[in-house]
Design an enzyme around this catalytic site. Structure first.
Site, PDB file in Angstrom:
ATOM      1  CD  GLN A 268       6.603  -2.246  -0.557  1.00  0.00           C
ATOM      2  OE1 GLN A 268       7.021  -1.376  -1.307  1.00  0.00           O
ATOM      3  NE2 GLN A 268       6.285  -3.457  -0.997  1.00  0.00           N
ATOM      4  CG  HIS A 271      11.443  -1.964  -2.661  1.00  0.00           C
ATOM      5  ND1 HIS A 271      11.699  -2.417  -3.935  1.00  0.00           N
ATOM      6  CD2 HIS A 271      10.146  -2.259  -2.415  1.00  0.00           C
ATOM      7  CE1 HIS A 271      10.612  -2.971  -4.436  1.00  0.00           C
ATOM      8  NE2 HIS A 271       9.653  -2.889  -3.540  1.00  0.00           N
ATOM      9  CD  GLU A 336       4.812   2.973  -3.448  1.00  0.00           C
ATOM     10  OE1 GLU A 336       5.139   2.695  -4.615  1.00  0.00           O
ATOM     11  OE2 GLU A 336       5.610   2.927  -2.488  1.00  0.00           O
ATOM     12  CG  HIS A 337       2.360  -0.351  -1.661  1.00  0.00           C
ATOM     13  ND1 HIS A 337       3.670   0.087  -1.637  1.00  0.00           N
ATOM     14  CD2 HIS A 337       2.117  -0.768  -2.929  1.00  0.00           C
ATOM     15  CE1 HIS A 337       4.205  -0.070  -2.847  1.00  0.00           C
ATOM     16  NE2 HIS A 337       3.281  -0.581  -3.644  1.00  0.00           N
ATOM     17  CG  ASP A 370       4.936  -4.821  -5.530  1.00  0.00           C
ATOM     18  OD1 ASP A 370       4.377  -3.729  -5.741  1.00  0.00           O
ATOM     19  OD2 ASP A 370       5.823  -4.970  -4.657  1.00  0.00           O
ATOM     20  CG  HIS A 429     -11.737  37.068 -27.004  1.00  0.00           C
ATOM     21  ND1 HIS A 429     -10.518  37.574 -27.320  1.00  0.00           N
ATOM     22  CD2 HIS A 429     -11.515  35.800 -26.575  1.00  0.00           C
ATOM     23  CE1 HIS A 429      -9.583  36.675 -27.075  1.00  0.00           C
ATOM     24  NE2 HIS A 429     -10.171  35.570 -26.619  1.00  0.00           N
TER      25      HIS A 429
END
Length: 439
Positions: A268, A271, A336-337, A370, A429
């Protein structure tokens, strides 16, 4: 100069752990004011001038000069040619990954994406009708790297959901088209594709131009300009999420080879410099071994500078009292992971509530998720896994409530509605319900 990466070392027993922990986690989703202003101008310009504005910004930002948007349209034959022209190994890998992603999302649709209804004893029908969106736009990043996996993860669940048209936009700076991205679009069933990117592509999808059709929802990651544009067009169209930097959290009991965990942290960190990689472990000697592996392996990595910047700026190796505490901290982070790198991952999985995706066991590297495991890799970041979910079939569907009240049911429900409507001061109503009551 020799590169080094020294993630912040913390222990939950130290007095200032909370302060240092919070400071290391902090990341703001707020976009730079100058970017917001520029994006607002681009969106307004595309909404006003359509194709002409998209062409101008594509020329300016991507160095791609085209006479009209038809010249930036990827024809189906070109997508198929890209697929046919791949080396056999790439072609087979792409097809295998696509089939696994498709199978997972078909199972997801069966479990959570079907219509249902039931009848009360009085004959009233209640239920839910699930229908696909008519047209969606998927944004595929380009520039620094190419992401055919993003094509699969966005287009295949849309296709499985039954979306009528899938419109892809992908920047191709200086006209450089990535064959794998084009081939992935062919395999995933993309309907139409355009070689435009940035805020102007988001605007074209949201508002429509003479050439690019307006869509109902936009999904897919992008840079700060794309994220700001998606935020601004929300309401005109739906969006999946505003994604922050990538994250991985590894819960380790010390039973996995340290080199494996170090490389997972790298996966990661490579990235970008803002990506976050964190290890939680109750074994201090194992944390030392992971740091040694980081030092030894870093020089071998092609993206070593990015990895080093990420680990030095946002990485952390945290010594916990035990695995139970590690699980509790993981729930606070809501990563996230989340890798559970343990000899007995199923012992800890019930304690884990918040994560985009949970990877169980030493052999389940995040990178398999991934590309080809099957579940979607578009995941909530920056703690938003506390309240949001991975991209899925349900993101490309909408639900309509079904209500069919029988004559007998109206006698039961009418008085209830009448009382509540009068209580809210909404007499029409109430009367609408009362008129259906039998004398």
């Amino acid at each position: 100069m020799t590169l080094s990466a020294s993630p912040l070392r913390l222990a939950t027993t130290q007095a200032d752990f909370e302060a240092q922990f919070k400071a290391r986690l902090h990341w703001s989703a707020d976009t730079d004011a100058a970017i917001e202003q520029r994006v607002a101008e681009i969106l307004a310009d595309v909404q006003r001038r359509g194709d002409a504005a998209v062409l101008e910004y594509t020329r300016r930002f991507d160095g791609l000069d085209a006479p009209d948007l038809q010249a930036l349209t990827l024809q189906p034959e070109e997508l198929k040619a890209a697929f046919d022209g791949l080396p056999p190994a790439q072609r087979e890998a792409l097809q295998a990954a696509a089939q696994r992603v498709r199978s997972y999302h078909e199972a997801q649709k069966k479990a959570s994406g079907e219509s249902w209804s039931y009848r009360d004893a009085d004959g009233t029908l209640l239920g839910q009708k699930v229908t696909p969106l008519d047209r969606v736009g998927i944004y595929v990043p380009g520039g620094k790297a190419a992401y055919p996996s993003s094509v699969l993860m966005n287009a295949i669940p849309a296709h499985v959901a039954g979306v009528g048209e899938i419109i892809m936009v992908v920047p191709t700076p200086r006209g450089e088209k990535n064959p794998l991205v084009l081939a992935a679009a062919y395999v995933a069933g993309v309907t139409r594709a355009f070689t435009v990117g940035g805020a102007q592509a988001v605007a074209a999808l949201a508002y429509g131009t003479a050439t690019v059709p307006a869509v109902d929802k936009i999904t897919g990651p992008g840079n700060a300009y794309v994220a700001a544009a998606k935020r601004r067009v929300f309401g005109t169209v739906g969006i999946d999420m505003i994604a922050g930097p990538s994250e991985i959290l590894v819960l380790a009991d010390g039973s996995t080879p340290a080199d494996w965990v170090a490389m997972d942290l790298f996966s990661q960190a490579e990235h970008d410099e803002l990506a976050q990689s964190i290890l939680l472990c109750p074994d201090a000697a194992y944390i030392d071994a992971v740091q040694e592996a980081i030092d030894r392996l870093l020089p071998t990595m092609p993206r070593s500078e990015i990895i080093a910047a990420s680990l030095n700026g946002r990485g952390a190796l945290i010594h916990t009292r035990d695995m139970e505490e590690a699980c509790a901290i993981s729930n606070r982070i809501a990563p996230e992971h989340l890798e559970v790198s343990s000899a007995d991952p199923h012992r800890w999985e019930p304690l884990l509530k918040h994560a985009g995706a949970i990877f169980l066991g030493a052999y389940t590297s995040e990178s398999l998720g991934d590309y080809c495991a099957g579940p979607n890799h578009v995941l909530p970041t920056s703690g938003t896994a506390r309240f949001s979910s991975p991209l899925g079939v349900y993101d490309f569907q909408k639900r309509s409530s079904l209500i069919e009240v029988s004559a007998a049911g109206a006698q039961v429900l009418g008085p209830i509605a009448s009382v509540l409507a009068h209580g809210e001061g909404l007499q029409a109503h109430a009367r609408a319900a009362e008129l259906r009551l039998k004398p």
